[in-house]
Design a protein around this motif. Structure first.
Motif, PDB file in Angstrom:
ATOM      1  N   THR A 125       0.844  -1.189   0.000  1.00 54.41           N
ATOM      2  CA  THR A 125       0.000   0.000   0.000  1.00 54.41           C
ATOM      3  C   THR A 125       0.878   1.236   0.000  1.00 54.41           C
ATOM      4  N   VAL A 126       0.728   2.057  -1.016  1.00 51.71           N
ATOM      5  CA  VAL A 126       1.611   3.217  -1.157  1.00 51.71           C
ATOM      6  C   VAL A 126       1.420   4.200  -0.009  1.00 51.71           C
ATOM      7  N   MET A 153       7.143   8.998  -0.434  1.00 46.07           N
ATOM      8  CA  MET A 153       7.525   8.666  -1.802  1.00 46.07           C
ATOM      9  C   MET A 153       8.381   9.760  -2.427  1.00 46.07           C
ATOM     10  N   GLY A 154       9.286   9.342  -3.289  1.00 47.96           N
ATOM     11  CA  GLY A 154      10.142  10.297  -3.956  1.00 47.96           C
ATOM     12  C   GLY A 154      10.287  10.005  -5.437  1.00 47.96           C
ATOM     13  N   TRP A 155      10.690  11.017  -6.165  1.00 48.10           N
ATOM     14  CA  TRP A 155      11.078  10.886  -7.565  1.00 48.10           C
ATOM     15  C   TRP A 155      12.537  11.326  -7.705  1.00 48.10           C
ATOM     16  N   PHE A 156      13.283  10.541  -8.452  1.00 46.49           N
ATOM     17  CA  PHE A 156      14.663  10.865  -8.794  1.00 46.49           C
ATOM     18  C   PHE A 156      14.799  10.765 -10.305  1.00 46.49           C
ATOM     19  N   ARG A 157      15.869  11.303 -10.820  1.00 46.98           N
ATOM     20  CA  ARG A 157      16.140  11.154 -12.246  1.00 46.98           C
ATOM     21  C   ARG A 157      17.629  10.953 -12.464  1.00 46.98           C
ATOM     22  N   GLN A 158      17.946  10.320 -13.568  1.00 48.37           N
ATOM     23  CA  GLN A 158      19.343  10.093 -13.907  1.00 48.37           C
ATOM     24  C   GLN A 158      19.544  10.358 -15.388  1.00 48.37           C
TER      25      GLN A 158
END
Length: 125
Positions: A28-29, A34-39
């Motif tokens: 269950t979120v 929660m996170g967002w990353f980028r590469q």
């Protein structure tokens, strides 16, 4: 163990918008911050955004403040990243991640336990 799947990436022109989604299964979120990353190619993971369990607190990386917005719908087990006014330098693989405990810093990828496989965002000039 929760599995995370990102979607919504694609190829767009500069100035366009995209909405990324991260859907959880096997868990269950609402349990997680929660996170967002980028590469980007040849670069390390970069923190993009974080949202707490309730959705009442959000944080952003300096390079995306303003145009990007993180949100969550716990009923749908989904976290989203709205990206507006995209620039070529936003080109990267975008990952969502789940942080089970409120320890460490939200911008530190090391505090996230579960990761999605990523979705490619390419912004042409």
């Amino acid at each position: 163990q929760v599995q995370l799947v990102e979607s919504g990436g694609g190829l767009v022109q500069a100035g366009a918008s995209l909405r990324l989604s991260c859907t959880a299964s096997g868990g269950t979120v609402s349990t997680y911050n929660m996170g967002w990353f980028r590469q980007a190619p040849g670069k390390e993971h970069e923190f993009v955004a974080h949202i707490n369990r309730s959705g009442g607190t959000t944080s952003y990386g300096d390079s995306v403040k303003g145009p990007f917005s993180i949100s969550r719908d716990n009923a749908k087990n989904t976290v989203s990243l709205e990206m507006n006014n995209l620039k070529p330098e936003d080109t990267a693989v975008y990952f969502c991640a789940a942080r089970p405990l409120l320890i460490g810093n939200y911008y530190d990828q090391g505090v996230y336990t579960y990761w999605g496989q990523g979705t490619q965002v390419t912004v042409s000039s």
